[in-house]
Design an enzyme around this catalytic site. Structure first.
Site, PDB file in Angstrom:
ATOM      1  N   SER A   1     124.930  46.117  58.595  1.00 54.86           N
ATOM      2  CA  SER A   1     126.307  45.879  58.172  1.00 54.86           C
ATOM      3  C   SER A   1     126.367  45.904  56.642  1.00 54.86           C
ATOM      4  O   SER A   1     125.341  45.963  55.969  1.00 54.86           O
ATOM      5  CB  SER A   1     126.810  44.557  58.731  1.00 54.86           C
ATOM      6  OG  SER A   1     125.975  43.545  58.266  1.00 54.86           O
TER       7      SER A   1
ATOM      8  N   GLN B   1     126.976  43.980  53.886  1.00 58.08           N
ATOM      9  CA  GLN B   1     126.246  43.131  52.938  1.00 58.08           C
ATOM     10  C   GLN B   1     124.867  42.782  53.502  1.00 58.08           C
ATOM     11  O   GLN B   1     124.423  41.645  53.448  1.00 58.08           O
ATOM     12  CB  GLN B   1     127.041  41.853  52.659  1.00 58.08           C
ATOM     13  CG  GLN B   1     128.114  42.021  51.617  1.00 58.08           C
ATOM     14  CD  GLN B   1     127.529  42.258  50.217  1.00 58.08           C
ATOM     15  OE1 GLN B   1     126.361  41.972  49.942  1.00 58.08           O
ATOM     16  NE2 GLN B   1     128.345  42.787  49.330  1.00 58.08           N
ATOM     17  N   SER B   2     124.183  43.775  54.021  1.00 61.07           N
ATOM     18  CA  SER B   2     122.959  43.498  54.767  1.00 61.07           C
ATOM     19  C   SER B   2     121.767  43.107  53.897  1.00 61.07           C
ATOM     20  O   SER B   2     121.416  43.801  52.942  1.00 61.07           O
ATOM     21  CB  SER B   2     122.583  44.748  55.564  1.00 61.07           C
ATOM     22  OG  SER B   2     121.258  44.635  56.031  1.00 61.07           O
ATOM     23  N   ASN B   3     121.139  42.004  54.285  1.00 60.33           N
ATOM     24  CA  ASN B   3     119.883  41.592  53.637  1.00 60.33           C
ATOM     25  C   ASN B   3     118.762  42.522  54.043  1.00 60.33           C
ATOM     26  O   ASN B   3     117.876  42.840  53.257  1.00 60.33           O
ATOM     27  CB  ASN B   3     119.532  40.166  54.056  1.00 60.33           C
ATOM     28  CG  ASN B   3     120.668  39.210  53.769  1.00 60.33           C
ATOM     29  OD1 ASN B   3     121.115  39.116  52.639  1.00 60.33           O
ATOM     30  ND2 ASN B   3     121.166  38.530  54.792  1.00 60.33           N
TER      31      ASN B   3
ATOM     32  N   ALA C   1     118.956  45.725  54.821  1.00 65.89           N
ATOM     33  CA  ALA C   1     119.043  47.005  54.107  1.00 65.89           C
ATOM     34  C   ALA C   1     118.535  46.853  52.676  1.00 65.89           C
ATOM     35  O   ALA C   1     117.754  47.682  52.192  1.00 65.89           O
ATOM     36  CB  ALA C   1     120.490  47.503  54.123  1.00 65.89           C
TER      37      ALA C   1
END
Ligand SMILES: Cc1ncc(COP(=O)(O)O)c(C=O)c1O
Length: 352
Positions: free
Chosen positions: A83, A85-87, A89
């Site tokens: 998604s 605001q992915s941590n 990624a």
């Protein structure tokens, strides 16, 4: 479980190829003030938000086991999805750049935050990650089935340009695409062993571990670790996104894959997959007053910053489960802080 099986598991894990990405062991301590305030079990915290790469978090631990496979397959481009605001990624991008692998992030707009360079997107940009934004529809989850086709399209572009592409599923959890083994979960079996050494040094065996569940392999790894190394320890996952039934199934699938991977005894019809889904509240990534309140409460009591998407909901769950008597005075519970704090900043308007 016999000592032999415990030793065999620990030896198997120690023999894995592992890239040194994090500081280990992550710190652990008792939350004295929260324990006193809540009047239930002793609450301890395992600081996987302090793993040390980028802003820390559980994904760096998983990437220690995943990156060797990426490098062994000589990938020069790594594609993953998540998604906005992915941590996951962001930490994947941070791991990639250390080895000269180009990160390509397919980010699905699952909630109302704008795709601006703030929080993890700012960090993705600073890392030089290629970002593709995709619509996912409000409230829709970035599931394997929903995302893989769109992600494969992006991967195909790079393959057509002659690149050697490695596709990792969201969160490094369910084996799929090029990550065909449950390497993220293996990392969390190792994390369970690391925690157990710390609790034993502190003179106890935890009655339970509580953590946030978002794609399933933190829970699967901790659960397999508990089954083999400390069967008396319950592993309690607080879902931030999907239903209890859906996650029970995902965790079961990842645990079974991890049992095969590590050669541990399979457990048929497991009853120890404990998922609570009532703390999703307004939906995945939706920051409401309850989230803001728990972040303030824990920060002011302990000087520890929870994140607004994962650990805040897990802590809300922990507080409620203590109030409901699920965790009792005399027990000891370890809360895994799995990171995610960069997402505080794009959510500032909902937090103050
Ligand atoms: C900060 C944070 N905590 C917990 C989780 C959940 O871990 P898992 O994806 O292994 O279920 C994630 C990712 O989804 C995360 O970014």
């Amino acid at each position: 479980m016999t000592p032999d099986k415990k030793t065999a598991l620990l030896e198997r894990i120690a023999a894995y190829p592992r890239q040194d990405l994090i500081h280990r062991p992550t710190p652990m301590r008792k939350l004295e003030r929260m324990t006193a305030e809540l009047g239930g079990p002793e609450i301890w915290i395992k600081r996987d938000d302090l793993t040390g790469m980028a802003f820390g978090g559980n994904k760096s631990r998983k990437l220690e086991f995943i990156m060797p496979d990426v490098l062994a397959k000589k990938a020069d481009v790594l594609v993953t999805w998540a998604s906005l605001q992915s941590n996951w990624a962001m930490q994947t991008a941070a791991a990639c750049v250390r080895y000269g692998v180009q990160p390509v992030l397919v980010l699905f707009k699952t909630y109302d935050l704008p795709p601006e360079p703030d929080g993890n997107i700012l960090l993705d940009r600073l890392l030089g990650a290629e970002i593709r934004f995709k619509e996912a529809g409000k409230g829709k989850l970035v599931t394997q089935a929903g995302a893989l086709a769109a992600v494969e399209e992006v991967a195909a572009e790079y393959r057509a340009a002659g690149k050697n592409v490695y596709v990792i599923p969201v969160g490094g959890s369910v084996p799929a695409a090029d990550m065909d083994r449950p390497l993220g979960a293996v990392a969390y079996v190792a994390a369970f062993a690391e925690m157990l050494e710390q609790t034993r040094a502190a003179g106890f065996t935890p009655d339970a571990v509580v953590h946030s569940t978002g794609s399933g392999s933190t829970q699967a790894g901790l659960l397999l670790g508990a089954r083999v190394l400390s069967p008396a320890t319950r592993v309690v996952g607080i879902s931030v996104s999907d239903s209890k039934d859906a996650f029970t199934e995902i965790v079961r699938e990842v645990v079974e894959a991890t049992e095969r991977e590590l050669g541990t005894d399979p457990v048929k019809a497991p009853k120890d997959i404990l998922v609570f889904d009532e703390y999703i509240r307004d939906g995945y990534g939706i920051v409401n007053k309850e989230v803001a309140d728990i972040i303030r409460r824990v920060f002011r009591a302990e000087g520890i910053v929870l994140d607004p998407v994962y650990t805040s909901k897990a802590f809300i769950g922990l507080v409620d489960l203590i109030a409901r008597g699920y965790f009792k005075r005399g027990e000891r519970v370890v809360f895994f802080h799995t990171g995610g704090t960069p997402a505080l900043f794009p959510n500032r308007a909902f937090l103050v």
